[in-house]
Design a protein around this motif. Structure first.
Motif, short mmCIF file in Angstrom:
data_model
loop_
_atom_site.label_atom_id
_atom_site.label_comp_id
_atom_site.label_asym_id
_atom_site.label_seq_id
_atom_site.Cartn_x
_atom_site.Cartn_y
_atom_site.Cartn_z
N MET A 133 0.83 -1.20 0.00
CA MET A 133 0.00 0.00 0.00
C MET A 133 0.87 1.25 0.00
O MET A 133 0.59 2.21 -0.74
CB MET A 133 -0.95 0.03 1.20
CG MET A 133 -1.88 1.24 1.17
SD MET A 133 -3.14 1.23 2.46
CE MET A 133 -2.18 1.70 3.88
N ALA A 134 1.94 1.26 0.77
CA ALA A 134 2.84 2.42 0.82
C ALA A 134 3.47 2.66 -0.55
O ALA A 134 3.56 3.81 -1.01
CB ALA A 134 3.93 2.21 1.88
N ALA A 135 3.87 1.60 -1.24
CA ALA A 135 4.46 1.75 -2.57
C ALA A 135 3.42 2.28 -3.56
O ALA A 135 3.73 3.14 -4.39
CB ALA A 135 5.02 0.41 -3.06
N ALA A 136 2.20 1.80 -3.46
CA ALA A 136 1.12 2.29 -4.34
C ALA A 136 0.84 3.76 -4.07
O ALA A 136 0.64 4.54 -5.01
CB ALA A 136 -0.14 1.45 -4.14
N LEU A 137 0.82 4.15 -2.81
CA LEU A 137 0.60 5.56 -2.46
C LEU A 137 1.73 6.44 -2.98
O LEU A 137 1.48 7.53 -3.50
CB LEU A 137 0.43 5.72 -0.95
CG LEU A 137 -0.88 5.18 -0.38
CD1 LEU A 137 -0.81 5.10 1.14
CD2 LEU A 137 -2.06 6.03 -0.82
N PHE A 196 10.11 -6.94 -5.18
CA PHE A 196 11.47 -7.09 -5.70
C PHE A 196 12.44 -6.96 -4.53
O PHE A 196 12.04 -6.52 -3.45
CB PHE A 196 11.76 -6.01 -6.74
CG PHE A 196 11.02 -6.20 -8.03
CD1 PHE A 196 11.62 -6.83 -9.11
CD2 PHE A 196 9.71 -5.74 -8.18
CE1 PHE A 196 10.95 -7.02 -10.31
CE2 PHE A 196 9.02 -5.93 -9.36
CZ PHE A 196 9.64 -6.57 -10.43
N PRO A 197 13.72 -7.29 -4.72
CA PRO A 197 14.68 -7.12 -3.63
C PRO A 197 14.69 -5.71 -3.03
O PRO A 197 14.90 -5.54 -1.84
CB PRO A 197 16.02 -7.47 -4.28
CG PRO A 197 15.65 -8.43 -5.37
CD PRO A 197 14.33 -7.93 -5.89
N GLY A 198 14.42 -4.70 -3.85
CA GLY A 198 14.40 -3.32 -3.36
C GLY A 198 13.05 -2.85 -2.85
O GLY A 198 12.88 -1.69 -2.52
N GLY A 199 12.08 -3.74 -2.79
CA GLY A 199 10.75 -3.38 -2.30
C GLY A 199 9.67 -3.61 -3.34
O GLY A 199 9.92 -4.20 -4.41
N ALA A 218 10.20 10.17 -10.15
CA ALA A 218 9.69 9.41 -9.00
C ALA A 218 8.69 8.34 -9.44
O ALA A 218 8.68 7.24 -8.89
CB ALA A 218 9.06 10.35 -7.98
N VAL A 219 7.88 8.65 -10.44
CA VAL A 219 6.93 7.66 -10.96
C VAL A 219 7.72 6.47 -11.51
O VAL A 219 7.41 5.32 -11.19
CB VAL A 219 6.00 8.25 -12.05
CG1 VAL A 219 5.15 7.15 -12.68
CG2 VAL A 219 5.10 9.34 -11.48
N CYS A 220 8.74 6.73 -12.28
CA CYS A 220 9.53 5.66 -12.87
C CYS A 220 10.27 4.85 -11.82
O CYS A 220 10.42 3.63 -11.96
CB CYS A 220 10.48 6.20 -13.93
SG CYS A 220 9.59 6.72 -15.41
N GLN A 221 10.71 5.48 -10.76
CA GLN A 221 11.38 4.75 -9.67
C GLN A 221 10.42 3.78 -9.00
O GLN A 221 10.84 2.76 -8.47
CB GLN A 221 11.93 5.73 -8.63
CG GLN A 221 13.22 6.38 -9.06
CD GLN A 221 14.32 5.36 -9.29
OE1 GLN A 221 14.71 5.13 -10.43
NE2 GLN A 221 14.80 4.73 -8.24
N ALA A 222 9.13 4.10 -9.03
CA ALA A 222 8.11 3.24 -8.40
C ALA A 222 7.71 2.08 -9.30
O ALA A 222 7.02 1.16 -8.86
CB ALA A 222 6.88 4.07 -8.04
#
Length: 141
Positions: free
Chosen positions: A34-38, A115-118, A51-55
């Motif tokens: 949920m935090a990643a989606a937010l 993924f390994p990074g979240g 930032a969008v691409c990093q997500a």
């Protein structure tokens, strides 16, 4: 698009996981997804392409860049992905099954993978279709 099948298989795996590991681990994954989606929705809302691409998951990021024929950070802002209000109260549901998650907002549904990074967004701008897989505006190859 194989989302319906993948989600069904993941749900079965997730059910087995809940039975063997308890609810604590599932709740932690739910909260993290949920935090990643937010984070994704916030970045999209303020049009922060970087930032969008990093997500995004690596394949999704690559697909955006290839489709736009420019960097992901530039190309993502040309995509017609609906932006949801990025506050926890607007999250309608979070389903986690194994390493996959679905986060539903009133204006958007996101699919994420761990993924390994979240948690990373693998598909966004998704709408359900009766008896068929979700249709997603943004997805990896």
């Amino acid at each position: 698009m194989p989302w319906r099948w993948q989600w069904g298989a993941a749900a079965a795996t997730g059910a087995a996981l809940v039975l063997t590991t308890g609810c604590g681990a599932v709740e932690e994954r739910r909260t993290a997804a949920m935090a990643a989606a937010l984070d994704f929705e916030r970045a999209l809302g303020v049009r922060d392409g970087g930032a969008v691409c990093q997500a995004l998951a690596p394949e999704t990021r690559e697909e955006v860049a290839q489709s736009a024929k420019k960097s992901c950070a530039q190309g993502i802002l040309d995509e017609e992905v609906p932006s949801a209000d990025a506050v926890p109260e607007d999250v309608q549901s979070v389903d986690v099954a194994g390493r996959q998650a679905r986060v539903v907002f009133p204006a958007d549904t996101l699919f994420l993978s761990q993924f390994p990074g979240g948690w990373k967004v693998v598909a966004a701008g998704c709408t359900p279709r009766p008896q068929r897989p979700y249709r997603c505006t943004l997805k990896g190859g």
